[in-house]
Write a protein that holds these residues in place. Sequence first.
Motif, PDB file in Angstrom:
ATOM      1  N   TYR A 113       0.844  -1.184   0.000  1.00  0.00           N
ATOM      2  CA  TYR A 113       0.000   0.000   0.000  1.00  0.00           C
ATOM      3  C   TYR A 113       0.891   1.250   0.000  1.00  0.00           C
ATOM      4  O   TYR A 113       1.963   1.257   0.616  1.00  0.00           O
ATOM      5  CB  TYR A 113      -0.907   0.033   1.238  1.00  0.00           C
ATOM      6  CG  TYR A 113      -1.890  -1.114   1.313  1.00  0.00           C
ATOM      7  CD1 TYR A 113      -3.165  -0.992   0.774  1.00  0.00           C
ATOM      8  CD2 TYR A 113      -1.549  -2.299   1.945  1.00  0.00           C
ATOM      9  CE1 TYR A 113      -4.092  -2.036   0.858  1.00  0.00           C
ATOM     10  CE2 TYR A 113      -2.448  -3.353   2.029  1.00  0.00           C
ATOM     11  CZ  TYR A 113      -3.705  -3.210   1.479  1.00  0.00           C
ATOM     12  OH  TYR A 113      -4.599  -4.253   1.555  1.00  0.00           O
ATOM     13  N   LEU A 114       0.399   2.295  -0.666  1.00  0.00           N
ATOM     14  CA  LEU A 114       1.057   3.600  -0.662  1.00  0.00           C
ATOM     15  C   LEU A 114       0.135   4.601   0.015  1.00  0.00           C
ATOM     16  O   LEU A 114      -1.059   4.675  -0.295  1.00  0.00           O
ATOM     17  CB  LEU A 114       1.383   4.063  -2.086  1.00  0.00           C
ATOM     18  CG  LEU A 114       2.310   3.170  -2.910  1.00  0.00           C
ATOM     19  CD1 LEU A 114       2.573   3.806  -4.265  1.00  0.00           C
ATOM     20  CD2 LEU A 114       3.625   2.910  -2.185  1.00  0.00           C
ATOM     21  N   SER A 115       0.712   5.379   0.923  1.00  0.00           N
ATOM     22  CA  SER A 115      -0.102   6.317   1.681  1.00  0.00           C
ATOM     23  C   SER A 115       0.726   7.533   2.047  1.00  0.00           C
ATOM     24  O   SER A 115       1.956   7.451   2.166  1.00  0.00           O
ATOM     25  CB  SER A 115      -0.654   5.642   2.944  1.00  0.00           C
ATOM     26  OG  SER A 115      -1.324   6.575   3.763  1.00  0.00           O
ATOM     27  N   GLU A 116       0.049   8.644   2.244  1.00  0.00           N
ATOM     28  CA  GLU A 116       0.716   9.856   2.707  1.00  0.00           C
ATOM     29  C   GLU A 116       0.870   9.861   4.215  1.00  0.00           C
ATOM     30  O   GLU A 116       1.539  10.741   4.765  1.00  0.00           O
ATOM     31  CB  GLU A 116      -0.081  11.088   2.266  1.00  0.00           C
ATOM     32  CG  GLU A 116      -0.233  11.197   0.752  1.00  0.00           C
ATOM     33  CD  GLU A 116      -1.187  12.298   0.346  1.00  0.00           C
ATOM     34  OE1 GLU A 116      -1.578  13.091   1.241  1.00  0.00           O
ATOM     35  OE2 GLU A 116      -1.549  12.388  -0.834  1.00  0.00           O
ATOM     36  N   SER A 117       0.262   8.888   4.874  1.00  0.00           N
ATOM     37  CA  SER A 117       0.308   8.802   6.329  1.00  0.00           C
ATOM     38  C   SER A 117       1.281   7.710   6.758  1.00  0.00           C
ATOM     39  O   SER A 117       1.407   6.664   6.113  1.00  0.00           O
ATOM     40  CB  SER A 117      -1.082   8.505   6.896  1.00  0.00           C
ATOM     41  OG  SER A 117      -1.022   8.292   8.289  1.00  0.00           O
ATOM     42  N   GLU A 118       1.959   7.969   7.853  1.00  0.00           N
ATOM     43  CA  GLU A 118       2.895   6.981   8.383  1.00  0.00           C
ATOM     44  C   GLU A 118       2.159   5.783   8.979  1.00  0.00           C
ATOM     45  O   GLU A 118       2.679   4.666   8.966  1.00  0.00           O
ATOM     46  CB  GLU A 118       3.787   7.635   9.434  1.00  0.00           C
ATOM     47  CG  GLU A 118       4.820   6.706  10.035  1.00  0.00           C
ATOM     48  CD  GLU A 118       5.696   7.393  11.058  1.00  0.00           C
ATOM     49  OE1 GLU A 118       6.574   6.712  11.627  1.00  0.00           O
ATOM     50  OE2 GLU A 118       5.499   8.607  11.287  1.00  0.00           O
ATOM     51  N   HIS A 119       0.972   6.009   9.493  1.00  0.00           N
ATOM     52  CA  HIS A 119       0.188   4.934  10.097  1.00  0.00           C
ATOM     53  C   HIS A 119      -0.955   4.592   9.153  1.00  0.00           C
ATOM     54  O   HIS A 119      -1.798   5.441   8.829  1.00  0.00           O
ATOM     55  CB  HIS A 119      -0.346   5.368  11.460  1.00  0.00           C
ATOM     56  CG  HIS A 119       0.735   5.845  12.396  1.00  0.00           C
ATOM     57  ND1 HIS A 119       1.593   4.980  13.042  1.00  0.00           N
ATOM     58  CD2 HIS A 119       1.103   7.106  12.759  1.00  0.00           C
ATOM     59  CE1 HIS A 119       2.442   5.680  13.781  1.00  0.00           C
ATOM     60  NE2 HIS A 119       2.167   6.970  13.630  1.00  0.00           N
ATOM     61  N   PHE A 120      -1.004   3.351   8.722  1.00  0.00           N
ATOM     62  CA  PHE A 120      -1.948   2.951   7.678  1.00  0.00           C
ATOM     63  C   PHE A 120      -3.118   2.184   8.288  1.00  0.00           C
ATOM     64  O   PHE A 120      -2.931   1.233   9.052  1.00  0.00           O
ATOM     65  CB  PHE A 120      -1.238   2.073   6.650  1.00  0.00           C
ATOM     66  CG  PHE A 120      -2.110   1.707   5.475  1.00  0.00           C
ATOM     67  CD1 PHE A 120      -2.380   2.630   4.479  1.00  0.00           C
ATOM     68  CD2 PHE A 120      -2.664   0.447   5.387  1.00  0.00           C
ATOM     69  CE1 PHE A 120      -3.179   2.304   3.400  1.00  0.00           C
ATOM     70  CE2 PHE A 120      -3.473   0.100   4.314  1.00  0.00           C
ATOM     71  CZ  PHE A 120      -3.726   1.046   3.322  1.00  0.00           C
ATOM     72  N   LYS A 121      -4.333   2.621   7.907  1.00  0.00           N
ATOM     73  CA  LYS A 121      -5.550   1.936   8.335  1.00  0.00           C
ATOM     74  C   LYS A 121      -6.580   1.834   7.211  1.00  0.00           C
ATOM     75  O   LYS A 121      -7.641   1.224   7.407  1.00  0.00           O
ATOM     76  CB  LYS A 121      -6.183   2.678   9.521  1.00  0.00           C
ATOM     77  CG  LYS A 121      -5.307   2.717  10.770  1.00  0.00           C
ATOM     78  CD  LYS A 121      -5.993   3.464  11.902  1.00  0.00           C
ATOM     79  CE  LYS A 121      -5.104   3.504  13.138  1.00  0.00           C
ATOM     80  NZ  LYS A 121      -5.764   4.251  14.264  1.00  0.00           N
ATOM     81  N   GLU A 122      -6.289   2.411   6.041  1.00  0.00           N
ATOM     82  CA  GLU A 122      -7.274   2.468   4.957  1.00  0.00           C
ATOM     83  C   GLU A 122      -7.239   1.191   4.113  1.00  0.00           C
ATOM     84  O   GLU A 122      -6.950   1.225   2.912  1.00  0.00           O
ATOM     85  CB  GLU A 122      -7.021   3.686   4.071  1.00  0.00           C
ATOM     86  CG  GLU A 122      -7.138   5.008   4.795  1.00  0.00           C
ATOM     87  CD  GLU A 122      -5.818   5.439   5.416  1.00  0.00           C
ATOM     88  OE1 GLU A 122      -4.874   4.629   5.398  1.00  0.00           O
ATOM     89  OE2 GLU A 122      -5.738   6.571   5.925  1.00  0.00           O
ATOM     90  N   PHE A 123      -7.533   0.050   4.728  1.00  0.00           N
ATOM     91  CA  PHE A 123      -7.504  -1.210   3.986  1.00  0.00           C
ATOM     92  C   PHE A 123      -8.653  -1.309   2.990  1.00  0.00           C
ATOM     93  O   PHE A 123      -8.552  -2.039   1.992  1.00  0.00           O
ATOM     94  CB  PHE A 123      -7.565  -2.389   4.960  1.00  0.00           C
ATOM     95  CG  PHE A 123      -6.319  -2.534   5.806  1.00  0.00           C
ATOM     96  CD1 PHE A 123      -5.211  -3.195   5.304  1.00  0.00           C
ATOM     97  CD2 PHE A 123      -6.252  -1.996   7.082  1.00  0.00           C
ATOM     98  CE1 PHE A 123      -4.060  -3.331   6.072  1.00  0.00           C
ATOM     99  CE2 PHE A 123      -5.115  -2.124   7.849  1.00  0.00           C
ATOM    100  CZ  PHE A 123      -4.010  -2.793   7.338  1.00  0.00           C
ATOM    101  N   ASP A 124      -9.734  -0.595   3.245  1.00  0.00           N
ATOM    102  CA  ASP A 124     -10.895  -0.664   2.346  1.00  0.00           C
ATOM    103  C   ASP A 124     -10.734   0.241   1.128  1.00  0.00           C
ATOM    104  O   ASP A 124     -11.511   0.132   0.172  1.00  0.00           O
ATOM    105  CB  ASP A 124     -12.168  -0.267   3.114  1.00  0.00           C
ATOM    106  CG  ASP A 124     -12.483  -1.261   4.232  1.00  0.00           C
ATOM    107  OD1 ASP A 124     -12.089  -2.440   4.095  1.00  0.00           O
ATOM    108  OD2 ASP A 124     -13.088  -0.843   5.249  1.00  0.00           O
ATOM    109  N   ASP A 125      -9.754   1.135   1.125  1.00  0.00           N
ATOM    110  CA  ASP A 125      -9.535   2.045   0.004  1.00  0.00           C
ATOM    111  C   ASP A 125      -8.655   1.338  -1.031  1.00  0.00           C
ATOM    112  O   ASP A 125      -7.438   1.221  -0.860  1.00  0.00           O
ATOM    113  CB  ASP A 125      -8.881   3.341   0.497  1.00  0.00           C
ATOM    114  CG  ASP A 125      -8.836   4.412  -0.588  1.00  0.00           C
ATOM    115  OD1 ASP A 125      -9.186   4.107  -1.754  1.00  0.00           O
ATOM    116  OD2 ASP A 125      -8.433   5.561  -0.267  1.00  0.00           O
ATOM    117  N   THR A 126      -9.275   0.883  -2.098  1.00  0.00           N
ATOM    118  CA  THR A 126      -8.525   0.116  -3.108  1.00  0.00           C
ATOM    119  C   THR A 126      -7.517   0.979  -3.857  1.00  0.00           C
ATOM    120  O   THR A 126      -6.559   0.448  -4.440  1.00  0.00           O
ATOM    121  CB  THR A 126      -9.496  -0.514  -4.118  1.00  0.00           C
ATOM    122  OG1 THR A 126     -10.313   0.524  -4.702  1.00  0.00           O
ATOM    123  CG2 THR A 126     -10.404  -1.526  -3.425  1.00  0.00           C
ATOM    124  N   SER A 127      -7.701   2.300  -3.861  1.00  0.00           N
ATOM    125  CA  SER A 127      -6.740   3.170  -4.549  1.00  0.00           C
ATOM    126  C   SER A 127      -5.400   3.203  -3.830  1.00  0.00           C
ATOM    127  O   SER A 127      -4.387   3.598  -4.423  1.00  0.00           O
ATOM    128  CB  SER A 127      -7.305   4.585  -4.669  1.00  0.00           C
ATOM    129  OG  SER A 127      -7.487   5.174  -3.392  1.00  0.00           O
TER     130      SER A 127
END
Length: 640
Positions: A113-127
């Motif tokens: 996953y790629l995210s702008e946040s250091e802590h990841f919780k957006e598992f439902d966001d397929t983007s």
Amino acid sequence: MADTQVKENTGATAENVVSNGDTGDSDGQVVAQQEQDGQASEAVQQEPLEQPPQNTWQVVKNVFFRIFVVWVVASMFKRQPAQEGSDQQGGVTTRKPAHNLFPPGTRMDLRVYLSESEHFKEFDDTSKLFWQKKGLTYGDWDSGINKDGTFTYEAEISTPEHLKNNGSMWIHVFLTKSGKSPDPTQKTLYSRASTIYKKKMLNRYKKKRYLKTQNLLTGATELTLEDQAKAANSTVEILSHWHPNMTINLMDDHTPWVRGSVPAPLDEFIDFEPLTGGYLPVLYFNDYWNLNRDFQPITAANETLLLSLTYSPISLFRWQMYAAQNMRSKWANVLGEDVMENDDDDDSLKQAFLETNPYLLGLTIIVSLVHSVFEFLAFKNDIQFWNSRKSLEGLSVRSVFFNVFTSLIVVLYVWDNETNFVVRISCMVGLAIEMWKITKVVTFKLDREDPILGFLPRVRLEDKSTYVESSTKQYDQLAFKYLGIALFPLLGCYAVYSLMYNEHKGWYSYVLNMIYGFLLMFGFIMMTPQLFINYKLKSVAHLPWRMLTYKALNTFIDDLFAFVIQMPMMYRIGCFRDDIVFFIYLYQRYIYRVDPKRVNEFGTTGEDHDVQPNGSIGAKPTEGEQPAIEDKPAEEKKTD
């Protein structure tokens, strides 16, 4: 990242991915650089003087330092006996070794996953899902298009505005057993003991310093108006940079580690599970082969960014090699090196590994060890020579003073150009040694009869009697006279050229850079006064030949490296200048073999001795003195 263009393959393709030179498991691949249309060009920082090519020995010595670090780390990884602890009743119990929770052959699923946040919780966001690879096998070294367990994935991602504004982009990697989910909210599918998780910031921040440089005659500068404004405020800007490659390594190791006994730095990577009594495999982000020159600044013109990921297994030994480099970086921070600065030494070393023949590189490392020994011996003998020297006959005293001047210019230059702390200390130590030599060639006296300001004693330097009474002082003055006739016109021409065509921070910086650059080009000429003195005295017995021999051997090794490490051809030719001077020294030693008039450390000369018939040397008997007992002939010895 709905606009992400996806392209997946099971191995590195020649069109999009260039091998990083790792023959084992393709650790860290270098993707061919693609130009982005409309990308804003990075402002060029103007240096006061074109920097000389990097010292080849700084590159090679890094190899030895890294080998030492790897050896230290490897010695830490020896299995240690299980530690003993105390239970609640005070009895002694032994901790049981932990086992790897992923046995060989375990089927796994990879999610990135790629995210702008250091802590990841957006598992439902397929983007946010960049790459998903199912059906991987733990310990599989034979799958993939290259049959080495390697899989690659490459895609272009839309550049978020947050990243364009100097923000961060994080990569979150989850490896789970097949059928499991990395989402903790899915209670039936999530298991902590079945999930390996690691994160890393993809972009890297680097410092860019703005120096206010200009032509001192015309005031012209190549800096933009924006850069001139930043330079006027002495701005140090931190810019976000992007590299298109990242390697994800999963360590294939089943060592029964004991919690609390894992050596550093492995203890930072192993996650123990107290409930199961096991530990999770090490997941490691490997960007060692990402060269600093391949990092590109992220600007508003970057609408998309290329990202290529490589998954491959890694052995414990190979992982130790990379972990040692991380330890070196931590130690470098302690020594004052800035991690945000470009590490050109690292790039040169990696290029040597990638582009040099392995056999030649191995020979180079062996010869480098010899060079280090010779360098130490030359330093040791130089100190011993001057410390025990009683007579200055035949030695160039003015060369000693000029060496002090040269070392002073080097110290001022490194301070003016913001070099790191270690280099500054080494230069200052060299200056202190050269200044110590002055105390061996002149006598310091305090003149209280002609004080400064009426009360401060005036310090006077007087030549030692062995230097004045001999003809050495006369020849030394004559040699520097001829040398000045040759060098001062060259210095004047170089000063005019640097003033007219180069930009400088100011007049002080101009003088330092001009003299420093001149010494780099013509400093070897300062070895010639000693040649002139040798020629006039017809003797070389006064020279420190041990020190000269060690330095000459080091010079020959430098010549070897001049053709091993990439550098401009003119710099390679320049490496042979010192060889020419030393060959002249050797020729003088050949033609001036015997110096019977030279006084030795016992106060006698060769003319005070006679060569006996048997080849031994004895003192001449004075008038009226009985000769020493002579040896009997062989015939008389038989009758004794």
